[in-house]
Structure formats: C-alpha cells, structure tokens
Design a protein around this motif. Structure first.
Motif, short mmCIF file in Angstrom:
data_model
loop_
_atom_site.label_atom_id
_atom_site.label_comp_id
_atom_site.label_asym_id
_atom_site.label_seq_id
_atom_site.Cartn_x
_atom_site.Cartn_y
_atom_site.Cartn_z
N THR A 22 0.81 -1.22 0.00
CA THR A 22 0.00 0.00 0.00
C THR A 22 0.85 1.26 0.00
OG1 THR A 22 -0.12 -0.06 2.41
CG2 THR A 22 -1.92 -1.12 1.18
N MET A 23 2.17 1.10 -0.01
CA MET A 23 3.09 2.24 0.00
C MET A 23 3.96 2.21 -1.24
SD MET A 23 2.52 3.76 2.95
CE MET A 23 3.94 4.75 3.35
N PRO A 36 1.90 6.92 0.77
CA PRO A 36 0.80 6.00 0.50
C PRO A 36 0.56 5.90 -1.01
CG PRO A 36 0.07 7.83 1.89
CD PRO A 36 1.48 8.10 1.51
#
Length: 52
Positions: A22-23, A36
């Motif tokens: 998710t990063m 993010p």
C-alpha cells in the motif's frame, strides 16, 4: 521538524522492497521517502473485510 527519525546509514534497496504494497517509495541521496500508494493502485490488492 520531521516526524521520522534520521538514520546514521543510507537507505538500502532492501528497505525500499520491504515497504508494504500500500506504500510506494524512492531513495534520494541515501534517504528513503515513502508515501501511500494512490487508491486507484490499491484496488487490485485483496483486502479482507473486518468484522465490526
């Protein structure tokens, strides 16, 4: 003032690859910057709903 601590050693490719899906991140001048991932890129990730 930065919320993240400064390391005494430069960031490594292993640290970059260890970021969660998710990063996203990049290494600039030996520092790892992580952000993010935009929501449109996260749609393909499987996320199990939480019982609430």
């Amino acid at each position: 003032m930065s919320l993240a601590g400064k390391l005494d050693r430069p960031a490594t490719k292993a640290a970059l690859e260890a970021l969660p899906d998710t990063m996203r991140g990049e290494i600039i001048d030996g520092d790892l910057y992580a952000f993010p991932r935009p929501w449109s890129h996260r749609r393909g990730l499987s996320v199990e709903p939480q019982d609430g």
